[in-house]
Design an enzyme around this catalytic site. Structure first.
Site, PDB file in Angstrom:
ATOM      1  N   SER A   6       0.886  -1.305   0.050  1.00  0.00           N
ATOM      2  CA  SER A   6       0.052   0.107  -0.029  1.00  0.00           C
ATOM      3  C   SER A   6       0.863   1.116   0.043  1.00  0.00           C
ATOM      4  O   SER A   6       1.726   1.369   0.957  1.00  0.00           O
ATOM      5  CB  SER A   6      -1.073  -0.037   1.193  1.00  0.00           C
ATOM      6  OG  SER A   6      -1.585   1.064   1.241  1.00  0.00           O
ATOM      7  N   HIS A  31      -1.364  -1.500  -4.253  1.00  0.00           N
ATOM      8  CA  HIS A  31      -2.563  -0.957  -3.651  1.00  0.00           C
ATOM      9  C   HIS A  31      -2.500   0.732  -3.480  1.00  0.00           C
ATOM     10  O   HIS A  31      -1.684   1.006  -2.761  1.00  0.00           O
ATOM     11  CB  HIS A  31      -2.712  -1.623  -2.251  1.00  0.00           C
ATOM     12  CG  HIS A  31      -4.037  -1.512  -1.582  1.00  0.00           C
ATOM     13  ND1 HIS A  31      -5.202  -2.066  -1.793  1.00  0.00           N
ATOM     14  CD2 HIS A  31      -4.300  -0.290  -0.544  1.00  0.00           C
ATOM     15  CE1 HIS A  31      -6.071  -1.702  -0.963  1.00  0.00           C
ATOM     16  NE2 HIS A  31      -5.607  -0.523  -0.196  1.00  0.00           N
ATOM     17  N   ASP A  33      -4.660   3.869  -2.280  1.00  0.00           N
ATOM     18  CA  ASP A  33      -5.950   4.458  -1.457  1.00  0.00           C
ATOM     19  C   ASP A  33      -6.184   5.822  -1.862  1.00  0.00           C
ATOM     20  O   ASP A  33      -5.423   6.667  -1.666  1.00  0.00           O
ATOM     21  CB  ASP A  33      -5.306   4.556   0.290  1.00  0.00           C
ATOM     22  CG  ASP A  33      -5.037   3.092   0.606  1.00  0.00           C
ATOM     23  OD1 ASP A  33      -5.961   2.215   0.597  1.00  0.00           O
ATOM     24  OD2 ASP A  33      -3.941   2.811   1.265  1.00  0.00           O
ATOM     25  N   MET A  35      -8.775   8.613  -0.800  1.00  0.00           N
ATOM     26  CA  MET A  35      -9.651   9.011   0.525  1.00  0.00           C
ATOM     27  C   MET A  35     -10.010  10.495   0.252  1.00  0.00           C
ATOM     28  O   MET A  35      -9.502  11.310  -0.504  1.00  0.00           O
ATOM     29  CB  MET A  35      -8.864   9.169   1.746  1.00  0.00           C
ATOM     30  CG  MET A  35      -8.023   7.782   2.025  1.00  0.00           C
ATOM     31  SD  MET A  35      -7.242   7.942   3.588  1.00  0.00           S
ATOM     32  CE  MET A  35      -6.189   6.237   3.490  1.00  0.00           C
ATOM     33  N   HIS A  64      -8.260   1.524  -4.059  1.00  0.00           N
ATOM     34  CA  HIS A  64      -9.162   1.325  -3.016  1.00  0.00           C
ATOM     35  C   HIS A  64      -9.635   2.620  -2.792  1.00  0.00           C
ATOM     36  O   HIS A  64      -9.253   3.610  -2.362  1.00  0.00           O
ATOM     37  CB  HIS A  64      -8.356   0.776  -1.824  1.00  0.00           C
ATOM     38  CG  HIS A  64      -9.291   0.704  -0.801  1.00  0.00           C
ATOM     39  ND1 HIS A  64      -8.502   0.496   0.729  1.00  0.00           N
ATOM     40  CD2 HIS A  64     -10.763   0.647  -0.183  1.00  0.00           C
ATOM     41  CE1 HIS A  64      -9.487   0.497   1.617  1.00  0.00           C
ATOM     42  NE2 HIS A  64     -10.650   0.506   1.147  1.00  0.00           N
ATOM     43  N   MET A  66     -11.923   5.053  -0.844  1.00  0.00           N
ATOM     44  CA  MET A  66     -12.577   5.351   0.422  1.00  0.00           C
ATOM     45  C   MET A  66     -13.252   6.908   0.285  1.00  0.00           C
ATOM     46  O   MET A  66     -12.940   7.787   0.834  1.00  0.00           O
ATOM     47  CB  MET A  66     -11.626   5.405   1.512  1.00  0.00           C
ATOM     48  CG  MET A  66     -11.114   4.223   1.730  1.00  0.00           C
ATOM     49  SD  MET A  66      -9.501   4.082   2.790  1.00  0.00           S
ATOM     50  CE  MET A  66      -8.391   3.859   1.437  1.00  0.00           C
ATOM     51  N   MET A 135     -11.784  -4.839   5.617  1.00  0.00           N
ATOM     52  CA  MET A 135     -10.633  -3.920   6.277  1.00  0.00           C
ATOM     53  C   MET A 135     -10.604  -4.542   7.710  1.00  0.00           C
ATOM     54  O   MET A 135     -11.454  -4.932   8.358  1.00  0.00           O
ATOM     55  CB  MET A 135     -11.515  -2.643   6.364  1.00  0.00           C
ATOM     56  CG  MET A 135     -11.740  -1.585   5.211  1.00  0.00           C
ATOM     57  SD  MET A 135     -10.046  -1.455   4.481  1.00  0.00           S
ATOM     58  CE  MET A 135      -9.130  -0.641   5.570  1.00  0.00           C
ATOM     59  N   ASP A 173      -6.862  -5.855   4.651  1.00  0.00           N
ATOM     60  CA  ASP A 173      -6.118  -4.396   4.566  1.00  0.00           C
ATOM     61  C   ASP A 173      -6.220  -3.868   5.905  1.00  0.00           C
ATOM     62  O   ASP A 173      -7.391  -3.257   6.323  1.00  0.00           O
ATOM     63  CB  ASP A 173      -6.877  -3.583   3.502  1.00  0.00           C
ATOM     64  CG  ASP A 173      -6.350  -2.050   3.356  1.00  0.00           C
ATOM     65  OD1 ASP A 173      -5.328  -2.109   3.878  1.00  0.00           O
ATOM     66  OD2 ASP A 173      -6.868  -1.200   2.556  1.00  0.00           O
TER      67      ASP A 173
HETATM   68  C1  DX5 Z   1      -6.323   2.196   5.506  1.00  0.00           C
HETATM   69  C2  DX5 Z   1      -5.701   1.938   4.204  1.00  0.00           C
HETATM   70  C3  DX5 Z   1      -4.686   0.937   3.942  1.00  0.00           C
HETATM   71  C4  DX5 Z   1      -3.285   1.413   4.631  1.00  0.00           C
HETATM   72  C5  DX5 Z   1      -2.876   0.211   5.489  1.00  0.00           C
HETATM   73  O1  DX5 Z   1      -7.446   3.119   5.362  1.00  0.00           O
HETATM   74  O2  DX5 Z   1      -6.744   1.434   3.249  1.00  0.00           O
HETATM   75  O3  DX5 Z   1      -4.459   0.506   2.896  1.00  0.00           O
HETATM   76  O4  DX5 Z   1      -2.360   1.862   3.811  1.00  0.00           O
HETATM   77  O5  DX5 Z   1      -1.798   0.554   6.220  1.00  0.00           O
HETATM   78  P1  DX5 Z   1      -0.987  -0.508   7.048  1.00  0.00           P
HETATM   79  O6  DX5 Z   1      -0.651  -1.501   6.477  1.00  0.00           O
HETATM   80  O7  DX5 Z   1       0.267   0.353   7.656  1.00  0.00           O
HETATM   81  O8  DX5 Z   1      -2.087  -0.705   8.140  1.00  0.00           O
HETATM   82 ZN    ZN Z   2      -6.402   0.467   1.526  1.00  0.00          ZN
END
Ligand code: DX5
Ligand code: ZN
Length: 214
Positions: A6, A31, A33, A35, A64, A66, A135, A173
């Site tokens: 990620s 991956h 993210d 947001m 991903h 969010m 999650m 994740d």
């Molecule tokens: C959190 C993200 C994850 C995040 C995970 O909302 O969706 O992808 O990067 O990070 P770690 O592996 O550090 O928990």
């Molecule tokens: Zn994620």
């Protein structure tokens, strides 16, 4: 085991270096993210950064979302290079339509569940999915503590996948370490997403290799 680093935990001042590290590793996908500060209490990156990652990446992009109203941006994510598109169950009123639109756009469709959302809500849609992302922390931030009840949830999802003759693979994740990753593997997970464990490691390529062996 498939591994998806990620990049939320990568060095955004020198992202190319970290993408090249992933290219040279045994990682299976990257991956990313997204947001929006509404669906989750944090803002990360948008289209220009994803496009720049895609230009350097030699592994498929696992995006991903969010964000609220993810259906608005399906074709944009295809255009800039996404292979997998993850939408949150909690963000989609018409999930069946969204899943169909992701397939029509030519991507693999994944649905993500927050920790408090039971796997049973996926019963009708499971046969249509390529992947389910559970999650294992509350979404929004890297480096959080793994939620222990996720192990039992993975087993429940595995049963439901078998029951509905779905071909979906299971991704997790949040809070994935070599220790929690091993237990998740035993519970039936197919894909480990990992941010901090990989990017804070002294030897990220080695850590990716160790996660692959779980
Ligand atoms: C959190 C993200 C994850 C995040 C995970 O909302 O969706 O992808 O990067 O990070 P770690 O592996 O550090 O928990
Ligand atoms: Zn994620």
């Amino acid at each position: 085991m498939l591994v998806a680093p990620s990049i939320l935990s990568a060095d955004f001042g020198n992202l190319q270096k970290d993408i090249e590290m992933i290219n040279n590793s045994k990682a299976d996908m990257i991956h990313i993210d997204i947001m929006d500060g509404v669906f989750v209490p944090n803002i990360s990156i948008g289209f220009p950064v994803v496009k720049s990652v895609a230009a350097v990446a030699k592994k498929p992009l696992d995006v991903h979302l969010m964000i609220v109203n993810p259906e608005k941006y399906i074709s944009r994510f295809k255009e800039i290079g996404a292979t997998w598109l993850n939408v949150h169950y909690e963000a989609c009123t018409h999930l069946n339509r969204v899943v169909h639109e992701i397939h029509e756009a030519g991507m693999k469709a994944a649905v993500t569940l927050n920790p408090s959302t039971p796997v049973s809500v996926l019963e009708e849609i499971l046969p249509e999915l390529d992947m389910v992302l559970l999650m294992t922390v509350n979404p929004g931030f890297g480096g959080q503590k793994f939620i222990e009840s996720s192990i039992a949830k993975v087993k429940k999802l595995r049963n439901l996948i078998n029951l509905t003759a779905s071909k979906a693979i299971i991704e997790v994740d949040g809070g994935v370490t070599l220790e929690t990753g091993k237990r998740l593997a035993q519970a039936g997970v197919d894909v480990l997403v990992s941010g901090n464990t990989i990017f804070k490691s002294e030897d990220p390529i080695k850590t990716i290799g160790q996660l692959k062996e779980l």
